[in-house]
Design a protein around this motif. Structure first.
Motif, PDB file in Angstrom:
ATOM      1  N   LEU A   1      31.598  30.800  41.782  1.00  0.00           N
ATOM      2  CA  LEU A   1      32.563  30.285  40.811  1.00  0.00           C
ATOM      3  C   LEU A   1      33.525  29.276  41.424  1.00  0.00           C
ATOM      4  O   LEU A   1      33.836  28.249  40.827  1.00  0.00           O
ATOM      5  CB  LEU A   1      33.353  31.448  40.196  1.00  0.00           C
ATOM      6  CG  LEU A   1      32.561  32.417  39.321  1.00  0.00           C
ATOM      7  CD1 LEU A   1      33.427  33.608  38.938  1.00  0.00           C
ATOM      8  CD2 LEU A   1      32.051  31.715  38.066  1.00  0.00           C
TER       9      LEU A   1
ATOM     10  N   LEU B   1      36.157  26.515  40.093  1.00  0.00           N
ATOM     11  CA  LEU B   1      37.245  27.164  39.373  1.00  0.00           C
ATOM     12  C   LEU B   1      38.517  27.173  40.222  1.00  0.00           C
ATOM     13  O   LEU B   1      38.464  27.363  41.443  1.00  0.00           O
ATOM     14  CB  LEU B   1      36.877  28.604  39.010  1.00  0.00           C
ATOM     15  CG  LEU B   1      36.327  28.841  37.599  1.00  0.00           C
ATOM     16  CD1 LEU B   1      34.988  28.142  37.426  1.00  0.00           C
ATOM     17  CD2 LEU B   1      36.205  30.332  37.330  1.00  0.00           C
TER      18      LEU B   1
ATOM     19  N   ALA C   1      42.217  30.329  37.350  1.00  0.00           N
ATOM     20  CA  ALA C   1      41.069  30.605  36.485  1.00  0.00           C
ATOM     21  C   ALA C   1      40.223  31.737  37.046  1.00  0.00           C
ATOM     22  O   ALA C   1      39.742  32.608  36.304  1.00  0.00           O
ATOM     23  CB  ALA C   1      40.215  29.342  36.330  1.00  0.00           C
ATOM     24  N   PHE C   2      40.064  31.757  38.368  1.00  0.00           N
ATOM     25  CA  PHE C   2      39.297  32.842  38.964  1.00  0.00           C
ATOM     26  C   PHE C   2      40.020  34.176  38.805  1.00  0.00           C
ATOM     27  O   PHE C   2      39.394  35.220  38.594  1.00  0.00           O
ATOM     28  CB  PHE C   2      39.017  32.567  40.437  1.00  0.00           C
ATOM     29  CG  PHE C   2      38.303  33.707  41.109  1.00  0.00           C
ATOM     30  CD1 PHE C   2      36.979  33.978  40.826  1.00  0.00           C
ATOM     31  CD2 PHE C   2      38.970  34.535  42.006  1.00  0.00           C
ATOM     32  CE1 PHE C   2      36.321  35.032  41.429  1.00  0.00           C
ATOM     33  CE2 PHE C   2      38.326  35.599  42.607  1.00  0.00           C
ATOM     34  CZ  PHE C   2      36.998  35.841  42.314  1.00  0.00           C
TER      35      PHE C   2
ATOM     36  N   PHE D   1      39.283  35.418  35.471  1.00  0.00           N
ATOM     37  CA  PHE D   1      37.884  35.855  35.451  1.00  0.00           C
ATOM     38  C   PHE D   1      37.762  37.230  36.086  1.00  0.00           C
ATOM     39  O   PHE D   1      37.062  38.116  35.582  1.00  0.00           O
ATOM     40  CB  PHE D   1      37.031  34.842  36.207  1.00  0.00           C
ATOM     41  CG  PHE D   1      35.584  34.845  35.815  1.00  0.00           C
ATOM     42  CD1 PHE D   1      35.107  33.945  34.872  1.00  0.00           C
ATOM     43  CD2 PHE D   1      34.697  35.738  36.377  1.00  0.00           C
ATOM     44  CE1 PHE D   1      33.767  33.942  34.507  1.00  0.00           C
ATOM     45  CE2 PHE D   1      33.368  35.748  36.027  1.00  0.00           C
ATOM     46  CZ  PHE D   1      32.897  34.839  35.079  1.00  0.00           C
ATOM     47  N   ASP D   2      38.461  37.439  37.210  1.00  0.00           N
ATOM     48  CA  ASP D   2      38.414  38.718  37.907  1.00  0.00           C
ATOM     49  C   ASP D   2      39.024  39.825  37.060  1.00  0.00           C
ATOM     50  O   ASP D   2      38.545  40.962  37.050  1.00  0.00           O
ATOM     51  CB  ASP D   2      39.148  38.608  39.244  1.00  0.00           C
ATOM     52  CG  ASP D   2      39.008  39.865  40.087  1.00  0.00           C
ATOM     53  OD1 ASP D   2      37.863  40.224  40.413  1.00  0.00           O
ATOM     54  OD2 ASP D   2      40.043  40.480  40.425  1.00  0.00           O
TER      55      ASP D   2
ATOM     56  N   LEU E   1      38.966  39.901  33.802  1.00  0.00           N
ATOM     57  CA  LEU E   1      37.942  40.195  32.807  1.00  0.00           C
ATOM     58  C   LEU E   1      36.870  41.094  33.397  1.00  0.00           C
ATOM     59  O   LEU E   1      36.413  42.059  32.770  1.00  0.00           O
ATOM     60  CB  LEU E   1      37.324  38.890  32.297  1.00  0.00           C
ATOM     61  CG  LEU E   1      36.120  39.004  31.356  1.00  0.00           C
ATOM     62  CD1 LEU E   1      36.543  39.626  30.035  1.00  0.00           C
ATOM     63  CD2 LEU E   1      35.489  37.637  31.115  1.00  0.00           C
ATOM     64  N   TYR E   2      36.486  40.807  34.638  1.00  0.00           N
ATOM     65  CA  TYR E   2      35.444  41.585  35.317  1.00  0.00           C
ATOM     66  C   TYR E   2      35.870  43.041  35.456  1.00  0.00           C
ATOM     67  O   TYR E   2      35.070  43.962  35.298  1.00  0.00           O
ATOM     68  CB  TYR E   2      35.181  40.970  36.689  1.00  0.00           C
ATOM     69  CG  TYR E   2      33.985  41.529  37.419  1.00  0.00           C
ATOM     70  CD1 TYR E   2      32.715  41.033  37.164  1.00  0.00           C
ATOM     71  CD2 TYR E   2      34.121  42.525  38.376  1.00  0.00           C
ATOM     72  CE1 TYR E   2      31.612  41.523  37.836  1.00  0.00           C
ATOM     73  CE2 TYR E   2      33.030  43.029  39.045  1.00  0.00           C
ATOM     74  CZ  TYR E   2      31.770  42.523  38.774  1.00  0.00           C
ATOM     75  OH  TYR E   2      30.688  43.021  39.438  1.00  0.00           O
TER      76      TYR E   2
ATOM     77  N   VAL F   1      31.584  27.997  32.095  1.00  0.00           N
ATOM     78  CA  VAL F   1      32.492  29.085  32.444  1.00  0.00           C
ATOM     79  C   VAL F   1      32.637  30.060  31.285  1.00  0.00           C
ATOM     80  O   VAL F   1      32.685  31.286  31.487  1.00  0.00           O
ATOM     81  CB  VAL F   1      33.866  28.522  32.857  1.00  0.00           C
ATOM     82  CG1 VAL F   1      34.854  29.647  33.121  1.00  0.00           C
ATOM     83  CG2 VAL F   1      33.724  27.629  34.081  1.00  0.00           C
TER      84      VAL F   1
ATOM     85  N   GLY G   1      31.660  33.930  31.462  1.00  0.00           N
ATOM     86  CA  GLY G   1      32.613  34.975  31.136  1.00  0.00           C
ATOM     87  C   GLY G   1      32.046  35.975  30.150  1.00  0.00           C
ATOM     88  O   GLY G   1      32.244  37.193  30.283  1.00  0.00           O
TER      89      GLY G   1
END
Length: 453
Positions: free
Chosen positions: A59, A65, A69-70, A73-74, A76-77, A123, A127
């Protein structure tokens, strides 16, 4: 069926084979269903950790990213599992098809590995795929843990969960190494990692279908448990305290990513070595999961659970202390591994006997949902504190909060033999329990006389 070929009756009554014996090997003391579930989790974790190990690099380096933004994303993960745990637990209990619901979760995660290929460099699509993958994990976790609990005599739950988590951790150890081997062999072709990961995940689904036995135990009145029955479990004071205190501890539990990032910043670890940091935690977890699970059966599972958080506080102290180099790196990773070995499966082993069999999956999902949700909030708290005051002060805030929560939890957790059937269906108070501490509740593997509704 037990690998020792002992009957379920003898196992429940005296369980001589379930003691840490000199006459039988470790796996001979664990139900065959638990070993099968451990094999499924081990293979699946190889697949999952292959992706987890390369996803940050993919990513940030390949797709470009930004750190913000990361970070989203993390989050969300980590947080996608929260939304579906209760759904998975409810469906498994309502239909008494725990294996089927777990299988859907495993299958969804496997398909999502191919979804990473289809998403390409989008992205938004990535996601969505990651959210679906984590939803699969949330869907399968409670039914899997309920199968372990329902397949094991109460006095051996710590050992059973320890063996399962140890097998799972073998996969977590192999996964990053396999990912980097694939990258080295293909010239950093991330698509190759995703394809191999899918193949491994598909093998895990095959193992689940062929080796794992379902536990279908309808309640005596044949009524299907309603979703509100799961929340009705909170009327039992012991289970309610367990959920609240577990969530409170989750609020001050720093995520793995932040632990490794703090180590990297503190010690100046080169970026190419950053993905190897989880192996230290995983190695300690692998070595200690079974011994600490056994010890929890003897000394008390909630006591072990709190001890694991004391180890986590020790890891915070190492990161905040004056030492440097290997004198920080090795103890911090070892203590982090001790934390997982003493808490992950041990919590489910402690909660299992508290829950009626007909609602065990839903109850475990309720407990896991609170813990997972709290840990998502924890990441936001630490991120905000890091941004406002710096990483050292942010970690000090979390360490202070953890110390306070440990003091409260020390006197708040119930005894290991507390059960929700001590609360009647109309919401009455707990009946006194004259059993000696550590003694398994009678009929611990059977459904309660009443369904909590």
């Amino acid at each position: 069926m037990y690998i020792s070929a002992s009957s379920s009756t003898s196992a429940a009554d005296g369980a001589p084979g379930l003691r840490p014996g000199r006459r039988a090997g470790l796996l001979r003391t664990v139900p065959a269903n638990v070993v099968a579930l451990g094999a499924v989790s081990m293979v699946t974790d190889v697949s999952s950790e292959m992706v987890s190990a390369v996803l940050p690099l993919y990513l940030v380096l390949q797709l470009g990213l930004s750190p913000l933004a990361f970070g989203m994303f993390d989050s969300l993960y980590s947080g996608a599992t929260v939304l579906v745990r209760l759904v998975g637990g409810h469906l498994a209990d309502r239909r008494q098809r725990r294996k089927l619901v777990a299988g859907i979760g495993y299958g969804l995660s496997a398909v999502c590995k191919l979804g990473l290929l289809a998403a390409g460099s989008s992205v938004g699509a990535l996601g969505a795929v990651v959210a679906a993958d984590r939803a699969g994990k949330g869907l399968r976790t409670a039914p899997r843990d309920a199968l372990i609990s329902l397949s094991t005599p109460p006095q051996a739950l710590g050992l059973a969960f320890g063996v399962h988590r140890a097998m799972d951790t073998v996969g977590a150890f192999i996964g990053p190494l396999a990912a980097f081997a694939v990258l080295a062999a293909t010239g950093t072709a991330y698509d190759a990692v995703f394809v191999v990961s899918f193949c491994v995940a598909a093998l895990g689904v095959v193992l689940l279908v062929s080796l794992v036995r379902d536990r279908q135990d309808p309640p005596p009145d044949r009524r299907e448990p309603a979703l509100r029955a799961a929340f009705g479990l909170l009327r039992a004071a012991a289970f309610r305290r367990t959920c609240v205190l577990t969530a409170a501890l989750g609020l001050v539990t720093v995520s793995d990513s932040f632990i490794y990032l703090l180590l990297q910043r503190r010690l100046g670890i080169a970026p190419e070595y950053f993905p190897l940091l989880p192996l230290g935690t995983t190695g300690a977890y692998l070595l200690l999961a079974v011994p600490l699970g056994r010890m929890a059966d003897r000394t008390g599972r909630f006591r072990m659970f709190l001890g694991g958080h004391v180890a986590l506080l020790g890891a915070y102290a190492m990161l905040l202390g004056p030492a440097g180099g290997l004198f920080v790196l090795i103890p911090a990773l070892l203590l982090h591994g001790v934390f997982y070995a003493a808490t992950d499966g041990v919590l489910m082993a402690a909660a299992g006997p508290m829950l009626p069999a007909g609602l065990r999956t839903s109850g475990m999902a309720l407990l896991q949902t609170g813990q997972a949700g709290a840990r998502v909030v924890s990441s936001i708290i630490l991120g905000a504190a890091w941004t406002a005051w710096g990483p050292r002060t942010g970690l000090a805030v979390m360490a202070t909060g953890l110390a306070v929560c440990l003091l409260v939890a020390r006197f708040g957790f119930p005894t290991d033999d507390a059960r929700t059937d001590d609360t009647d269906s109309s919401g009455g108070t707990e009946a006194p329990d004259d059993r000696a501490p550590g003694t398994a509740s009678p009929n611990a593997r059977a459904y309660d006389e009443e369904t909590i509704a």
